[in-house]
Design an enzyme around this catalytic site. Structure first.
Site, short mmCIF file in Angstrom:
data_model
loop_
_atom_site.label_atom_id
_atom_site.label_comp_id
_atom_site.label_asym_id
_atom_site.label_seq_id
_atom_site.Cartn_x
_atom_site.Cartn_y
_atom_site.Cartn_z
N MET A 243 4.38 7.73 -6.47
CA MET A 243 4.63 8.29 -5.14
C MET A 243 6.05 7.90 -4.69
SD MET A 243 1.03 8.33 -3.13
CE MET A 243 0.99 6.63 -2.64
N GLY A 244 6.91 7.57 -5.66
CA GLY A 244 8.29 7.21 -5.34
C GLY A 244 8.38 5.80 -4.80
N HIS B 286 10.03 0.64 -7.78
CA HIS B 286 10.45 -0.77 -7.91
C HIS B 286 10.29 -1.18 -9.35
CE1 HIS B 286 6.17 -1.48 -7.93
NE2 HIS B 286 6.04 -0.98 -6.71
N HIS C 72 7.24 0.04 -11.27
CA HIS C 72 7.32 1.41 -11.79
C HIS C 72 8.23 1.46 -13.02
CE1 HIS C 72 6.47 2.28 -7.40
NE2 HIS C 72 5.52 2.96 -7.99
N ASP D 28 -3.33 -1.15 -9.62
CA ASP D 28 -4.35 -0.29 -9.00
C ASP D 28 -5.51 -0.18 -9.98
OD1 ASP D 28 -3.09 0.81 -6.42
OD2 ASP D 28 -1.53 1.10 -7.92
N VAL E 190 3.41 -6.26 -12.34
CA VAL E 190 4.66 -7.04 -12.30
C VAL E 190 4.66 -7.83 -10.99
CG1 VAL E 190 7.19 -6.92 -12.31
CG2 VAL E 190 5.85 -5.31 -13.69
O1 PAF Z 1 -0.55 5.01 -7.88
C1 PAF Z 1 0.05 5.91 -7.25
O2 PAF Z 1 1.24 5.82 -6.95
C2 PAF Z 1 -0.72 7.17 -6.82
O3 PAF Z 1 -2.02 6.85 -6.46
C3 PAF Z 1 -0.69 8.27 -7.89
C4 PAF Z 1 -1.39 7.86 -9.18
C5 PAF Z 1 0.75 8.65 -8.20
C6 PAF Z 1 -1.40 9.52 -7.36
O4 PAF Z 1 -0.81 9.98 -6.19
#
Ligand code: PAF
Length: 279
Positions: free
Chosen positions: A27-28, A31, A34, A147, A173
């Site tokens: 979702m942008g 960091h 990601h 998550d 992380v």
């Molecule tokens: O983990 C996330 O950032 C969001 O839940 C995802 C998997 C991109 C779905 O919107």
């Protein structure tokens, strides 16, 4: 190679290379967490697509959709630096055109633990992830273990709907002091950040124990009296998110969620509950 920004399926088709493809859905507000997912994707496929889309479907009306951090230019720089081939950044209108009504239901598993606190959340997550899978058609998709229930639900969806995609979970992380990286950490004041450390401290205390009842007690002791407004502390089977009892053997996830100030945070650790052998 220059980074390509795709807005829709037509752009994606044009940008598609010949070899294997890995997708990192985000979702942008990217960091280091990601970036570690992107590196994992990089070693697993010849082409890497990162999607950036703040998915309205997974936020309840009282949640932080409108103030969720949006840092698109910095995200593009991070993707460029990590050698990403394509960023998919669709608009909400492209993802959910007027009249859209069919969605994924996350079932019983989507209604426990995190799902019990956020009704409908996993329906929204699975719906957008399935749409992203259909748009990008990856061979592999990489998600963060941070998550943990989302990862478990996506594995469940892939199995239940026969999706030919390899789902890879990548480790959480953390900052040197233990705080799990999250796009929402930027909401925290310095004092709140100190309080937020209680979550990872509780998980560490739990992970130092060896039986479910002791694990829960040790983690609860750390959380009690803290300024974290606790949503849950759960010790669950990583595949089903059902609570485990003292006879359970194998890996379990100790998951915690709570609000610090106005910021809701989640964290978890995997604990191995194999029987211990003493020499
Ligand atoms: O983990 C996330 O950032 C969001 O839940 C995802 C998997 C991109 C779905 O919107």
């Amino acid at each position: 190679m220059d980074l390509i920004v795709a807005r829709n399926r037509t752009d994606l088709v044009k940008a598609r290379g010949g070899g294997s493809l890995a997708l990192v859905p985000t979702m942008g507000a990217l960091h280091e967490g990601h970036r570690s997912l992107i590196r994992e994707a990089r070693v697993r496929a010849e082409q890497v697509v990162v999607s950036i889309f703040v998915n309205p479907l997974q936020f309840a009306p009282n949640e932080d959709f409108s103030r969720y951090p949006r840092t698109f230019d910095a995200d593009l720089e991070a993707c460029q630096a990590e050698g990403v081939d394509v960023v998919l950044a669709p608009s909400a209108e492209d993802m959910y055109p007027p009249g859209s009504q069919v969605s994924v239901r996350s079932g019983e598993m989507g209604a426990v633990v995190e799902g019990a606190c956020r009704p409908g959340h996993f329906d929204g997550v699975l719906t957008v992830v399935l749409k992203l899978f259909n748009l990008v058609q990856p061979d592999v998709a990489v998600f963060g273990q941070k998550d943990a229930q989302q990862l478990a639900m996506i594995r469940r969806m892939v199995a239940d709907l026969d999706l030919p995609i390899d789902i890879v979970g990548a480790p959480t992380v953390r900052e040197p002091d233990g705080l799990a990286l999250s796009s929402r950490n930027r909401y925290l004041s310095a004092a709140e950040r100190e309080v937020a450390l209680t979550l990872s401290r509780a998980l560490r205390a739990g992970a130092a124990e060896f039986a479910p009842s002791r694990i829960r007690a040790a983690a609860t002791a750390v959380l009690e009296g803290s300024e974290v407004a606790l949503d849950y502390l759960a010790l669950v089977d990583p595949a089903t998110f059902a609570e485990v009892g003292d006879t359970y053997q194998g890996e379990a996830v100790l998951a915690v969620a709570g609000t610090v100030g106005a910021t809701r945070l989640i964290d978890n650790v995997v604990i191995n509950l194999e029987p211990r052998v003493y020499a």
